[in-house]
Motif scaffolding. Sequence first.
Motif: not given
Length: 262
Positions: A154-170
């Motif tokens: 998810f790095e570099g796609v425009g998500l902030d750090d919290v959203a990156m963590d949430s997206a991975l968890t999802h």
Amino acid sequence: MAKERSSGAGDPARTLELLWRDGAPSVPGGRRGPRQGLTVDAVVEAAIGLADEGGLDALTMRAVARRLGVTPMTLYTYVPGKAELLDLMLDSVFLGMPRPAFAAGEPWRERVTAVADANRALYLGHPWLAELRVHRPPLGPGVMTKYEHELGAFEGVGLDDVAMDSALTHVLGFVQTVARTELDARAVERESVLSDHEWWAAHEPLLTRVLDPERFPLATRVGEASAVAYQGLYDAGHAYAFGLARVLDGLAALIPPGSAAR
């Protein structure tokens, strides 16, 4: 019983020492142990083998000791108990996962799909993982290496750090759910005297008589179409591919329109 199927249930300080092998020499006290060559890694490997073969029900400290050819008391000089051993097992299989590098410029959907595929393979290769509750993951090298790598999707796609963590968890939550369903289906077929196809063939005459298409028009039409498409009651591969595509479609809505990932 619940404690024996949960991560993070052991002594936190001792577990972290063992995970990072800090203060946990191969042979306790630096002396020759009861069995030359026995190490914490060997104990963990034996435990994973038992769980792979028979699930968590087959995993006991006595069974691990028997596989290693030592007494249970000897085993406790390497690992304090089953709770800590489960954390070591989880971290070990995470550390050993294949982790192909993400190519520069690779589309984010392909990177996330690779993460999902790797986790599905892990569950299918170690079915006991689906039995283990991992609300408090052991923060060992395996967990941290896995987390670091998968965030890279998810790095570099425009998500902030919290959203990156949430997206991975999802994504990981979806994979765990479909893997558990697939493993349940495999267990039912393995333990049953009938395959799905044989089960359906045996019940079809009665179902044909009692299921009125006029009363259940949608269920009849859709059910028949699905049974033909799946060649049975359930197609694990289709369920995974269909669901993952929908998960990716949902995540796409989070990516800023001007992002290069688009």
